[in-house]
Scaffold this active site. Structure first.
Site, PDB file in Angstrom:
ATOM      1  N   GLU A  70      50.638  47.301  -2.397  1.00  0.00           N
ATOM      2  CA  GLU A  70      51.226  47.728  -3.429  1.00  0.00           C
ATOM      3  C   GLU A  70      51.168  49.238  -3.917  1.00  0.00           C
ATOM      4  OE1 GLU A  70      49.527  45.181  -2.849  1.00  0.00           O
ATOM      5  OE2 GLU A  70      50.173  43.450  -3.988  1.00  0.00           O
ATOM      6  N   CYS A 102      46.210  45.282  -8.586  1.00  0.00           N
ATOM      7  CA  CYS A 102      47.726  45.691  -8.322  1.00  0.00           C
ATOM      8  C   CYS A 102      48.507  45.183  -9.292  1.00  0.00           C
ATOM      9  CB  CYS A 102      48.238  44.932  -6.909  1.00  0.00           C
ATOM     10  SG  CYS A 102      47.242  46.028  -5.538  1.00  0.00           S
ATOM     11  N   ASP A 218      33.339  37.385  36.789  1.00  0.00           N
ATOM     12  CA  ASP A 218      34.050  38.705  36.679  1.00  0.00           C
ATOM     13  C   ASP A 218      33.360  39.710  36.086  1.00  0.00           C
ATOM     14  OD1 ASP A 218      35.858  36.636  37.309  1.00  0.00           O
ATOM     15  OD2 ASP A 218      36.638  36.477  35.058  1.00  0.00           O
ATOM     16  N   ARG A 225      41.632  48.171  25.382  1.00  0.00           N
ATOM     17  CA  ARG A 225      42.545  49.500  25.593  1.00  0.00           C
ATOM     18  C   ARG A 225      43.792  49.595  25.604  1.00  0.00           C
ATOM     19  NH1 ARG A 225      38.813  47.127  29.554  1.00  0.00           N
ATOM     20  NH2 ARG A 225      40.362  46.464  30.829  1.00  0.00           N
ATOM     21  N   SER A 241      23.519  29.593  27.246  1.00  0.00           N
ATOM     22  CA  SER A 241      22.448  28.737  26.610  1.00  0.00           C
ATOM     23  C   SER A 241      21.100  29.337  27.372  1.00  0.00           C
ATOM     24  CB  SER A 241      22.706  27.318  27.186  1.00  0.00           C
ATOM     25  OG  SER A 241      23.819  26.792  26.890  1.00  0.00           O
ATOM     26  N   GLY A 337      35.532  30.595  30.248  1.00  0.00           N
ATOM     27  CA  GLY A 337      36.581  30.146  30.982  1.00  0.00           C
ATOM     28  C   GLY A 337      36.619  28.455  30.706  1.00  0.00           C
TER      29      GLY A 337
HETATM   30  N1  LIG Z   1      42.608  33.243  34.084  1.00  0.00           N
HETATM   31  C1  LIG Z   1      41.756  33.427  32.800  1.00  0.00           C
HETATM   32  O1  LIG Z   1      42.690  33.562  31.835  1.00  0.00           O
HETATM   33  C2  LIG Z   1      40.613  33.170  33.073  1.00  0.00           C
HETATM   34  C3  LIG Z   1      39.798  33.565  31.626  1.00  0.00           C
HETATM   35  C4  LIG Z   1      38.385  33.559  31.636  1.00  0.00           C
HETATM   36  C5  LIG Z   1      38.076  33.170  32.805  1.00  0.00           C
HETATM   37  N2  LIG Z   1      38.553  32.566  33.954  1.00  0.00           N
HETATM   38  C6  LIG Z   1      37.855  32.325  35.195  1.00  0.00           C
HETATM   39  O2  LIG Z   1      37.161  31.197  34.689  1.00  0.00           O
HETATM   40  C7  LIG Z   1      35.925  31.135  35.494  1.00  0.00           C
HETATM   41  C8  LIG Z   1      34.721  30.845  34.890  1.00  0.00           C
HETATM   42  O3  LIG Z   1      34.798  29.739  34.068  1.00  0.00           O
HETATM   43  P1  LIG Z   1      33.671  28.404  34.028  1.00  0.00           P
HETATM   44  O4  LIG Z   1      34.127  27.354  33.355  1.00  0.00           O
HETATM   45  O5  LIG Z   1      33.182  28.482  35.357  1.00  0.00           O
HETATM   46  O6  LIG Z   1      32.784  29.178  32.954  1.00  0.00           O
HETATM   47  P2  LIG Z   1      32.678  29.500  31.174  1.00  0.00           P
HETATM   48  O7  LIG Z   1      33.263  28.452  30.621  1.00  0.00           O
HETATM   49  O8  LIG Z   1      33.071  30.906  31.226  1.00  0.00           O
HETATM   50  O9  LIG Z   1      31.175  29.361  30.829  1.00  0.00           O
HETATM   51  C9  LIG Z   1      30.885  28.265  31.059  1.00  0.00           C
HETATM   52  C10 LIG Z   1      29.292  28.107  30.735  1.00  0.00           C
HETATM   53  O10 LIG Z   1      29.063  28.450  29.447  1.00  0.00           O
HETATM   54  C11 LIG Z   1      27.707  28.158  28.806  1.00  0.00           C
HETATM   55  N3  LIG Z   1      27.967  27.435  27.667  1.00  0.00           N
HETATM   56  C12 LIG Z   1      27.018  27.694  26.632  1.00  0.00           C
HETATM   57  N4  LIG Z   1      27.390  26.891  25.622  1.00  0.00           N
HETATM   58  C13 LIG Z   1      28.361  26.007  25.903  1.00  0.00           C
HETATM   59  C14 LIG Z   1      28.857  25.111  25.028  1.00  0.00           C
HETATM   60  N5  LIG Z   1      28.738  24.854  23.965  1.00  0.00           N
HETATM   61  N6  LIG Z   1      30.107  24.533  25.896  1.00  0.00           N
HETATM   62  C15 LIG Z   1      30.396  24.917  27.277  1.00  0.00           C
HETATM   63  N7  LIG Z   1      29.680  25.915  27.770  1.00  0.00           N
HETATM   64  C16 LIG Z   1      28.570  26.564  27.285  1.00  0.00           C
HETATM   65  C17 LIG Z   1      27.506  27.074  29.866  1.00  0.00           C
HETATM   66  O11 LIG Z   1      26.383  27.417  30.739  1.00  0.00           O
HETATM   67  P3  LIG Z   1      24.793  27.504  30.175  1.00  0.00           P
HETATM   68  O12 LIG Z   1      24.436  26.201  30.234  1.00  0.00           O
HETATM   69  O13 LIG Z   1      23.987  28.062  31.353  1.00  0.00           O
HETATM   70  O14 LIG Z   1      24.778  28.303  29.060  1.00  0.00           O
HETATM   71  C18 LIG Z   1      28.835  26.802  31.004  1.00  0.00           C
HETATM   72  O15 LIG Z   1      28.265  26.470  32.077  1.00  0.00           O
HETATM   73  C19 LIG Z   1      35.689  32.423  36.318  1.00  0.00           C
HETATM   74  O16 LIG Z   1      36.169  32.191  37.392  1.00  0.00           O
HETATM   75  C20 LIG Z   1      36.678  33.152  35.546  1.00  0.00           C
HETATM   76  O17 LIG Z   1      37.317  34.339  36.528  1.00  0.00           O
HETATM   77  C21 LIG Z   1      39.836  32.823  34.044  1.00  0.00           C
END
Ligand SMILES: NC(=O)c1ccc[n+]([C@@H]2O[C@H](COP(=O)([O-])OP(=O)(O)OC[C@H]3O[C@@H](n4cnc5c(N)ncnc54)[C@H](OP(=O)(O)O)[C@@H]3O)[C@@H](O)[C@H]2O)c1
Length: 406
Positions: A70, A102, A218, A225, A241, A337
């Site tokens: 405003e 305002c 990754d 960007r 973790s 992920g």
């Molecule tokens: N296409 C897309 O949009 C996209 C986006 C992102 C990722 N990706 C792909 O997804 C893959 C990775 O996924 P991901 O499932 O393997 O891994 P993630 O979800 O990225 O990471 C999972 C890890 O996070 C940690 N973590 C810590 N606190 C957690 C909690 N409260 N709950 C769950 N996990 C927790 C755990 O490891 P610790 O216990 O060791 O901490 C768990 O194993 C890759 O291939 C990536 O390229 C794709």
């Protein structure tokens, strides 16, 4: 003139006035959007001043701590606003914060009528601003184009009413629901336009969160960007973790330039922020000492660490949201992920899902956007409500609100 004709003329005049008013409020909404990425944790607000069918002033909230919409609209005036109508997307403030009220400016400028879009749930504003304006003899219309105005400020409404960040789970998947190939390759599922759009989201939300699995797979930077636009990088939040993050990964290497928080879970160490133990003798063989050494190395690289363990040995995501909210983080883009996405859904912290669906099929048993154990029955599915469908390049962007979230 018959009574019917007169009623028809009046109705058509009312409809015309309504349409013209919509045009002014739509303009205020467009202006409000220009503040994206710069006003958090304040709301996005736009304002338009109209006199004798002409816009004589307009403005928006440009930056946190600076003038509200405003006051910027009044500052743009080249003539008196006496007798004019003010269109504003959110109820005007009526308290002394970083800026004076305002409502004072509206009264001083002798505005005749104020048309308001959204109701401000901030207890300092609430109904008080409308009462103040009415007491000063100003006509007030509330809730005009309310839905459109409300949708500007999902983040602000959640943050102000629940003191939690608004979490948007975003992913790109193939039409058969895969976020990576069977070898784990995920670059690129969505098209160029979708990927550019994601950078708009990274600019909009103050934080960006991923799991360690995504960092290891990754090696992302998670910055923002956008061509020809001044942008703000989101604060990176990594859920790791066991503190597996490599010291030479892109996130750690760029931590001095882009704020980074790593959440970990260790029930042998105190919960909460980890203070710098740089001078402490912490070399040794046992696991906790190795972890302490990693903590020191990460801190030296400029990373903040927080220890928040849940009973399951993972990071407690609800507590993490509380910490982040206390730190002023009002919105988070959750970029996966699948494992972290599943925990986020189960912890009830997700407010919205934005899925980019690419015209591709991967097949096989590769990763999907939400993994975990999955539900047994259809009736146990997380309920969603469609918000928007939009074509972005060759992909579809589909947004859903998550029902029953906290
Ligand atoms: N296409 C897309 O949009 C996209 C986006 C992102 C990722 N990706 C792909 O997804 C893959 C990775 O996924 P991901 O499932 O393997 O891994 P993630 O979800 O990225 O990471 C999972 C890890 O996070 C940690 N973590 C810590 N606190 C957690 C909690 N409260 N709950 C769950 N996990 C927790 C755990 O490891 P610790 O216990 O060791 O901490 C768990 O194993 C890759 O291939 C990536 O390229 C794709």
């Amino acid at each position: 003139m018959s009574k019917n004709t007169e009623e028809n003329i009046n109705r058509s005049m009312d409809q015309n006035i309504e349409k013209i008013s919509e045009k002014y409020m739509e303009r205020a909404i467009e202006l409000a959007k220009k503040g994206k990425g710069a006003v958090n944790p304040n709301p996005l607000v736009g304002a338009v001043i109209v006199k004798k069918g002409r816009i004589i002033g307009e403005g928006y909230h440009q930056k946190y701590g600076e003038f509200h919409a405003e006051r910027n609209a009044f500052a743009s005036l080249k003539e008196s606003a006496e007798g004019a109508t003010l269109y504003v997307t959110l109820s005007p403030c009526c308290h002394h914060g970083k800026q004076p009220p305002c409502t004072d400016a509206i009264i001083e400028n002798k505005i005749k009528k104020v048309v308001i879009g959204s109701f401000d749930p901030n207890p300092l504003v609430g109904k008080k601003s409308v009462e103040t304006l009415k007491k000063a003899g100003i006509e007030v219309v509330e809730g005009f184009l309310k839905e459109k105005c409300d949708s500007l400020n999902d983040v602000f409404f959640k943050y102000i009413t629940k003191k939690r960040p608004y979490v948007v789970m975003k992913y790109a998947m193939t039409l058969d629901g895969k976020i990576a190939t069977k070898t784990g390759e995920s670059k690129w599922i969505s098209g160029e336009k979708s990927r550019a759009y994601v950078h708009k989201l990274r600019n909009k939300y103050k934080g960006i969160m991923v799991g360690i699995g995504t960092v290891l797979a990754d090696n992302p930077i998670l910055n923002c960007r956008l061509k020809n636009q001044k942008v703000r990088n989101p604060i990176r939040i990594i859920c790791d973790s066991k503190l597996q993050i490599p010291l030479d990964c892109n996130i750690v290497k760029t931590a001095k330039e882009q704020e980074t928080i790593i959440a970990f879970a260790n029930d042998k160490l105190p919960e909460g922020w980890i203070v710098n133990k740089k001078n402490e003798e912490n070399k040794g063989e046992n696991k906790e000492e190795i972890i302490k050494e990693k903590i020191s190395s990460l801190q030296e690289k400029g990373i903040r660490l927080i220890n928040l363990f849940s009973e399951k040995g993972k990071i407690d995501l609800v507590k993490l949201m509380q910490y982040l909210a206390d730190d002023g983080i009002d919105g988070i883009l959750l970029e996966g992920g699948g494992t972290l996405n599943d925990s986020a859904m189960a912890s009830n912290i997700v407010d919205e899902i934005v899925a980019f669906v690419a015209p591709k099929i991967f097949g096989g048993k590769s990763l999907s956007p939400v993994i975990g154990e999955g539900v047994e029955k259809v009736s146990q599915a997380y309920p969603l409500e469609l918000k928007e469908i939009q074509q972005v390049g060759e992909d579809l962007k589909i947004s859903y609100k998550v029902k029953n979230n906290m």
